[in-house]
Design an enzyme around this catalytic site. Structure first.
Site, PDB file in Angstrom:
ATOM      1  N   ARG A  71       0.901  -1.163   0.000  1.00 27.53           N
ATOM      2  CA  ARG A  71       0.000   0.000   0.000  1.00 27.53           C
ATOM      3  C   ARG A  71       0.939   1.212   0.000  1.00 27.53           C
ATOM      4  O   ARG A  71       1.923   1.228   0.736  1.00 27.53           O
ATOM      5  CB  ARG A  71      -0.849   0.013   1.265  1.00 27.53           C
ATOM      6  CG  ARG A  71      -1.528  -1.318   1.553  1.00 27.53           C
ATOM      7  CD  ARG A  71      -2.916  -1.379   0.960  1.00 27.53           C
ATOM      8  NE  ARG A  71      -3.557  -2.671   1.244  1.00 27.53           N
ATOM      9  CZ  ARG A  71      -4.499  -3.206   0.502  1.00 27.53           C
ATOM     10  NH1 ARG A  71      -4.906  -2.593  -0.597  1.00 27.53           N
ATOM     11  NH2 ARG A  71      -5.056  -4.347   0.809  1.00 27.53           N
TER      12      ARG A  71
ATOM     13  N   ILE B 236      -9.262 -11.038  -4.694  1.00 32.54           N
ATOM     14  CA  ILE B 236      -9.994 -12.280  -4.399  1.00 32.54           C
ATOM     15  C   ILE B 236     -11.488 -12.019  -4.214  1.00 32.54           C
ATOM     16  O   ILE B 236     -12.288 -12.939  -4.273  1.00 32.54           O
ATOM     17  CB  ILE B 236      -9.442 -13.020  -3.154  1.00 32.54           C
ATOM     18  CG1 ILE B 236      -9.664 -12.202  -1.888  1.00 32.54           C
ATOM     19  CG2 ILE B 236      -7.986 -13.392  -3.323  1.00 32.54           C
ATOM     20  CD1 ILE B 236      -9.486 -13.018  -0.622  1.00 32.54           C
ATOM     21  N   ASP B 237     -11.878 -10.744  -4.001  1.00 40.24           N
ATOM     22  CA  ASP B 237     -13.294 -10.467  -3.711  1.00 40.24           C
ATOM     23  C   ASP B 237     -14.196 -10.515  -4.939  1.00 40.24           C
ATOM     24  O   ASP B 237     -15.411 -10.529  -4.805  1.00 40.24           O
ATOM     25  CB  ASP B 237     -13.437  -9.064  -3.094  1.00 40.24           C
ATOM     26  CG  ASP B 237     -12.817  -8.998  -1.706  1.00 40.24           C
ATOM     27  OD1 ASP B 237     -12.669 -10.062  -1.089  1.00 40.24           O
ATOM     28  OD2 ASP B 237     -12.470  -7.894  -1.256  1.00 40.24           O
TER      29      ASP B 237
ATOM     30  N   GLY C 149      -6.391  -4.095  -7.564  1.00 37.70           N
ATOM     31  CA  GLY C 149      -7.830  -3.873  -7.388  1.00 37.70           C
ATOM     32  C   GLY C 149      -8.252  -2.530  -7.954  1.00 37.70           C
ATOM     33  O   GLY C 149      -7.460  -1.829  -8.582  1.00 37.70           O
TER      34      GLY C 149
ATOM     35  N   HIS D 214      -6.893 -42.703 -14.258  1.00 43.56           N
ATOM     36  CA  HIS D 214      -8.237 -42.417 -13.775  1.00 43.56           C
ATOM     37  C   HIS D 214      -8.313 -41.463 -12.598  1.00 43.56           C
ATOM     38  O   HIS D 214      -9.397 -41.074 -12.197  1.00 43.56           O
ATOM     39  CB  HIS D 214      -8.968 -43.716 -13.454  1.00 43.56           C
ATOM     40  CG  HIS D 214      -9.541 -44.328 -14.692  1.00 43.56           C
ATOM     41  ND1 HIS D 214      -8.746 -44.923 -15.644  1.00 43.56           N
ATOM     42  CD2 HIS D 214     -10.800 -44.387 -15.153  1.00 43.56           C
ATOM     43  CE1 HIS D 214      -9.505 -45.343 -16.637  1.00 43.56           C
ATOM     44  NE2 HIS D 214     -10.757 -45.029 -16.364  1.00 43.56           N
TER      45      HIS D 214
END
Length: 779
Positions: A96, A173-174, A126, A666
């Site tokens: 930040r 992530i939001d 963001g 498998h």
């Protein structure tokens, strides 16, 4: 394009992509909160930048590094991003930054960029980080004027860097950014949450307990909402839609009803920003007190916190980050001074460019709508995908079955090989049917079971807890109905079946077609039929995605991570990994992209012995590679088998590298379903039954061809397509669709693995607008 899907031969790119970036410099930074998948985006930006001939710089520690300059801004190389694809968080660091918020700080940042000749900035973060980037760009010319005035840069330098291009990718992530269906990191956060939910449900069922789970999402309820859908929660609290007044009574009634129905477990999901209509927060402790005091239930709360940001990125996030990184570099290099700063977003399965500030504007409008109590608007502004999730959740969780019955019987069956997510689709279909007033019938063992009458009523509680179970609870077989049409038609009549939901792979599609073709002879077959694609191979015509493919992809990807780790620190190794998929190369290609493979050999793209020569990887250009990974689809070539390639590399690599092979087999079909497959299965199951209900209301004796459809995800929407119409698109011999969208992603995988290939830039995303977009995103 033909089945080879090699676009570049048909459409000569107008620009040589390897020359697009010559003489340009790009800087990439990650800012704000970290999110899994950011490293994939950084890696793609660096490699595609270098591929186009540009210089690419890392900016360490986000905007702080941009302001501080010096060693924080350093040249990136091809090798400097290897082995970072599987790491969570962001390798180049994030912080930040208060300094960047001041004009003085931005002056320093501009000075650092001008000195290095960087005029293209790629920001992964963001909405706050992206808004900051846009502000920086708007005042760029003013900053340069001041820098020249202060004697920090010359007129010449200012002229060379007269314009700053900015492209954003949303890492959060939001999933709180409007204009994109998914932000980088959201899917991985859901993986962490679902792991916890699964772990909690097993302990909770030993006792009769109520669990309250608090997930991240201060202003956005996406994680809480999808978690509630994916685990069949009893209640969810999200900031966008506060509960009605008196919710306390309603919640307690719901919990005691579920107990009375025999449920040993109640789950309540709370977003950290949940609130009442008057804006007061609703906390997990408050809910715990309510449930304990009123009902006396044994109640536990779990606050997930930073666990959600941690761990390795899911396959989806690695592919998303990689695709967005490629698109971001293209957008930067194609930008002109007149194009607005854009953000690369995802719509359905398409990369789309949108003007950054339009997205930020809509994102702010959501907050405003919530503050003003316009909660319906808030949900709409979040976008079609969010709205659909909310509506599906409401339908499946909030409605008690009606007292009046519809007298309609709907049968549900699984066909083909089992895969993760089938049970989620069955559960949603059963519950949606009961809510509509129908009687639901479960058919065991596929078409054999339908022919033998292995059919029984399936009720609300029979399917509780199914969302998280892998495999097929109904039982499934590969047999087609063709030889047993007589018995099948008798049982449709005997059990009075009015509509049929077929969930499965290619056999489900072919079986559905056989039933439609039998309509002329057997009028019992004249019922509405819907096929829901569910197979790890992702080879059903009419849908870009099949339920189960995402889970298989994650299994392959995490196995490849382990394989790469096993080679760390030893001498050079080459691994050949064989994936499933029949003739369809989807798993091999996508897992190749997600695991950072050097090549993926598939049937759809012909290859010869020259393509298998790998010695160049280890030759004199001293690209130090300690581990190379090659994917091979099981049926890509009958002569170049996994053993053949293994033997070839073992022989050729003597003294240079060791060779190992892994046939994954498998295990790719097993495991608990991923959040994507649970959510996708839930939406598909619910949508299918609503569609069948509408078809039955039309009530026509002579069935139209559109009464038997495949429900699929096509580009940007869930659509119903008549089975008969899809025949044209199908290669029945090889059991694949003739045209497959993911072939367009193959060049990206190749560029990210090595240099020498032409990227087809003929089909690139043009800038769209958010407002226009939200109206046609009819998922």
């Amino acid at each position: 394009p033909g089945p080879s899907g090699n676009m570049s031969e048909d459409l000569q790119p107008t620009v040589d992509p390897t020359k697009m970036g010559v003489g340009r410099s790009i800087a990439v930074l990650t800012s704000g909160g970290d999110a899994q998948g950011m490293n994939a985006a950084v890696r793609a930006t660096v490699r595609v930048g270098i591929y186009t001939g540009a210089k690419v710089y890392f900016v360490h520690e986000g905007y702080q590094g941009l302001v501080d300059g010096g060693e924080n801004i350093c040249l990136a190389t091809w090798e400097s991003v290897s082995m970072m694809l599987q790491l969570g968080g962001t390798v180049i660091g994030s912080a930040r930054c208060k300094d960047f918020r001041t004009r003085d700080g931005r002056m320093k940042a501009a000075c650092n960029l001008v000195k290095l000749g960087i005029t293209n900035l790629c920001v992964i973060g963001g909405d706050g980080s992206l808004t900051g980037a846009n502000e920086f760009r708007t005042e760029w010319s003013g900053l340069l004027v001041d820098l020249v005035r202060a004697g920090k840069i010359t007129e010449e330098e200012a002229k060379k860097s007269s314009h700053l291009n900015i492209v954003g990718m949303v890492g959060s992530i939001d999933n709180d950014f409007c204009g994109t269906d998914m932000t980088i990191g959201t899917d991985s956060a859901l993986h962490r949450i679902i792991e916890v939910v699964d772990a909690i449900t097993t302990t909770a069922q030993s006792h009769q307990r109520t669990f309250i789970l608090e997930v991240m999402g201060r202003h956005c309820g996406y994680l809480a909402l999808v978690t509630a859908l994916a685990c069949g929660a009893d209640w969810v609290f999200i900031p966008e839609m506060p509960p009605d007044d008196g919710w306390e009574d309603h919640l307690c009634r719901r919990l005691s009803d579920q107990r009375a129905r025999g449920s040993r477990l109640n789950v309540i999901i709370v977003a950290e920003g949940a609130m009442c209509k008057d804006g007061k927060p609703i906390t997990s402790d408050q809910i715990k007190k309510l449930v304990t005091d009123r009902l006396g239930f044994d109640t536990r709360t779990t606050v997930l916190g930073h666990v959600q940001r941690g761990g390795t990125p899911s396959a989806f996030d690695r592919i998303l980050g990689s695709r967005m990184g490629v698109e971001a570099v293209m957008a930067l290099l194609e930008a002109t001074p007149d194009t607005p700063a854009c953000v690369v977003t995802l719509s359905g399965n398409q990369a789309v460019r949108l003007p950054l500030m339009e997205c930020v504007q809509v994102t702010k409008e959501v907050t405003a709508a919530m503050a003003q109590g316009r909660f319906d608007d808030a949900i709409k502004l979040r976008g079609k995908s969010f709205e659909n999730n909310w509506n599906t959740y409401k339908l499946l969780a909030h409605i008690n079955p009606p007292d009046t019955k519809s007298n309609i019987n709907v049968a549900i069956m699984n066909i083909g090989a089992p895969c993760a997510g089938m049970n989620a689709a069955v559960r949603a279909a059963v519950r949606m049917g009961i809510i509509q007033g129908h009687s639901m019938l479960g058919v065991h063992e596929g078409f054999d079971g339908l022919a033998q009458g292995q059919i029984e009523p399936i009720i609300w509680t029979s399917v509780s807890g199914w969302t998280g179970k892998g495999g097929s609870m109904l039982g499934t077989k590969r047999t087609l109905p063709g030889k047993r049409l007589e018995e099948i038609s008798q049982n449709i009549a005997k059990f009075n079946i009015h509509a049929l939901v077929i969930i499965g792979g290619f056999e489900a599609y072919v079986g559905g077609l056989e039933l439609v073709q039998a309509r002329e002879k057997y009028e019992e077959m004249c019922i509405p039929i819907v096929v829901i694609p569910a197979t790890v191979s992702n080879n059903v015509p009419g849908s870009d995605f099949s339920i189960g493919a995402d889970t298989a992809l994650n299994t392959i990807t995490s196995t490849c991570d382990r394989i790469k780790q096993s080679a760390a620190g030893t001498k050079r190794r080459v691994f050949i990994v064989e994936t499933m998929g029949g003739y369809c190369g989807y798993l091999a290609t996508m897992a190749g992209l997600a695991a950072g493979a050097d090549a993926a050999y598939i049937f759809e793209e012909k290859f010869d012995i020259k393509d298998l020569e790998v010695i160049h990887l280890f030759s004199g250009n001293s690209r130090i590679i300690y581990c190379s990974l090659f994917k091979r689809n099981e049926n890509c070539n009958s002569n170049y088998t996994t053993d053949f390639i293994f033997n070839l590399y073992s022989e050729e690599g003597k003294g240079i590298f060791d060779c190992r092979k892994n046939v994954l087999g498998h295990m790719q079909q097993g495991g608990t379903p991923t959040p994507f497959d649970r959510n996708f299965g839930t939406k598909m199951g619910a949508k299918a039954v609503l569609w069948l209900t509408d078809k039955l209301k039309e009530n026509c004796k002579k069935p139209k061809s559109d009464s038997a459809c495949v429900l699929g995800m096509r580009k940007r929407a869930l659509t119903f397509q008549p089975l008969a119409e899809l025949k044209e698109d199908t290669d029945f011999e090889r059991r694949i669709p003739k045209i497959q969208w993911w072939l367009k992603i193959r060049p990206i995988m190749k560029i990210l693995a090595k240099y020498d290939i032409k990227l087809d830039t003929s089909e690139h995303a043009d800038l769209e607008h958010v407002i226009k977009k939200s109206s046609f995103l009819g998922k």
